[in-house]
Design a protein around this motif. Structure first.
Motif, PDB file in Angstrom:
ATOM      1  N   PRO A   1      56.932  52.108  52.578  1.00 49.36           N
ATOM      2  CA  PRO A   1      56.017  52.561  53.647  1.00 49.36           C
ATOM      3  C   PRO A   1      56.254  54.017  54.058  1.00 49.36           C
ATOM      4  O   PRO A   1      55.299  54.761  54.284  1.00 49.36           O
TER       5      PRO A   1
ATOM      6  N   GLN B   1      46.248  53.038  54.661  1.00 49.83           N
ATOM      7  CA  GLN B   1      46.384  52.934  56.116  1.00 49.83           C
ATOM      8  C   GLN B   1      47.516  52.005  56.532  1.00 49.83           C
ATOM      9  O   GLN B   1      48.299  52.313  57.437  1.00 49.83           O
ATOM     10  N   ARG B   2      47.643  50.862  55.848  1.00 50.60           N
ATOM     11  CA  ARG B   2      48.668  49.883  56.222  1.00 50.60           C
ATOM     12  C   ARG B   2      50.064  50.477  56.084  1.00 50.60           C
ATOM     13  O   ARG B   2      50.906  50.355  56.967  1.00 50.60           O
ATOM     14  N   TYR B   3      50.308  51.167  54.970  1.00 55.43           N
ATOM     15  CA  TYR B   3      51.616  51.786  54.748  1.00 55.43           C
ATOM     16  C   TYR B   3      51.819  52.990  55.660  1.00 55.43           C
ATOM     17  O   TYR B   3      52.930  53.271  56.110  1.00 55.43           O
TER      18      TYR B   3
ATOM     19  N   ILE C   1      50.616  53.553  58.782  1.00 57.15           N
ATOM     20  CA  ILE C   1      50.961  53.153  60.153  1.00 57.15           C
ATOM     21  C   ILE C   1      52.386  52.603  60.213  1.00 57.15           C
ATOM     22  O   ILE C   1      53.169  52.960  61.090  1.00 57.15           O
ATOM     23  N   ARG C   2      52.735  51.749  59.242  1.00 57.37           N
ATOM     24  CA  ARG C   2      54.072  51.164  59.246  1.00 57.37           C
ATOM     25  C   ARG C   2      55.150  52.233  59.043  1.00 57.37           C
ATOM     26  O   ARG C   2      56.170  52.233  59.716  1.00 57.37           O
TER      27      ARG C   2
END
Length: 283
Positions: free
Chosen positions: A200, A269-271, A273-274
């Motif tokens: 991430p 986006q998922r990675y 934000i994390r």
């Protein structure tokens, strides 16, 4: 009272959405307006005669000598932006990961080195523009992709190192030591154990590096001079002429410039934000 607070909250959310999304809406509709609707007063919020002439270069928009009437010559600049942006994202992520791991695990340079690296990011780009121009002139790299890739790395690597230092520090050192017990070398422990756990953070650094490189204007203006190496931000500047701003083609070019970054950011986006929250909150 609770209903009133809920209504106020929805109103504030609606105001924020309008504030941030209206410029995007205006960009899109202007790209499809004919030239006689660019400057109408009151402004037209929906094109009365939608046209693709700002993209394809029909004669009706050739009001600036034909050189800025459409974006039909955008492809070399789009190619340059993709090559430079992807190269900066990949190379910058590798350099940032190696440097951050050395500082986080082995205290290379101590706290002073980490602070010095982030201090480079605080310098305005114009400070490095002239020295880089002189160096690249000596190396005959002016007006090449490598001139932009190397200069953009100066901008993106400090932020990437700073972000990944916090990320690597949150990974327990016992994981490295367990790999050493199993016979792994420091490089193997980093490559096969720590790096996958840092996916991430690496994705966040790659996305931020691509976004910074994609929109960089000043160094691209100084270090390049024609379509062989110039990127999209330089291409957009040609629509601001001495007569007026060619809003139609400028908006069309803005859509082409915006879409690849938006799509890439949505995919990651998922990675993203994390990675940002993990490093920022716990770092």
């Amino acid at each position: 009272m609770r209903k009133i607070l809920a209504v106020v909250r929805y109103i504030l959310v609606a105001i924020c959405l309008i504030f941030f999304l209206f410029p995007v809406y205006w960009l899109i509709i202007t790209a499809f307006k004919p030239s006689n609707e660019w400057f109408t007063m009151p402004p037209k919020f929906v094109p009365t005669r939608p046209t693709l002439s700002n993209f394809s270069g029909a004669k009706e928009t050739e009001v600036f000598g034909g050189t800025t009437g459409s974006i039909e010559n955008i492809f070399p600049y789009l190619r340059n932006s993709i090559v430079v942006g992807v190269s900066v994202a990949l190379i910058g992520t590798v350099i940032s990961a190696l440097a951050a791991y050395a500082i986080a695990r082995y205290k290379v340079g101590g706290a002073f080195l980490a602070e010095w690296i982030i201090s480079i990011r605080m310098l305005p780009p114009i400070v490095s523009a002239v020295p880089l121009y002189v160096i690249f002139t000596k190396l005959r790299l002016i007006n090449t992709w490598w001139a932009l890739i190397l200069s953009h790395l100066v901008i993106v690597v400090p932020l990437g190192v700073w972000l990944l230092i916090s990320f690597f520090r949150e990974i327990p050192r016992e994981i490295d030591e367990a790999a050493y017990v199993d016979g792994a070398t420091p490089f193997q422990a980093f490559f096969y154990v720590v790096l996958p756990l840092s996916a991430p953070g690496l994705a966040a650094v790659a996305v931020l590096s691509l976004i910074q490189s994609w929109g960089e204007f000043l160094l691209a203006l100084v270090l390049t001079n024609d379509a062989r190496a110039q990127t999209l931000p330089i291409f957009l500047g040609r629509y601001i002429t001495g007569w007026r701003v060619a809003w139609g083609p400028l908006s069309a070019a803005g859509i082409v410039t915006m879409l690849p970054v938006v799509v890439f950011a949505l995919i990651a986006q998922r990675y993203l934000i994390r990675g940002l929250t993990f490093g920022a909150v716990k770092g």
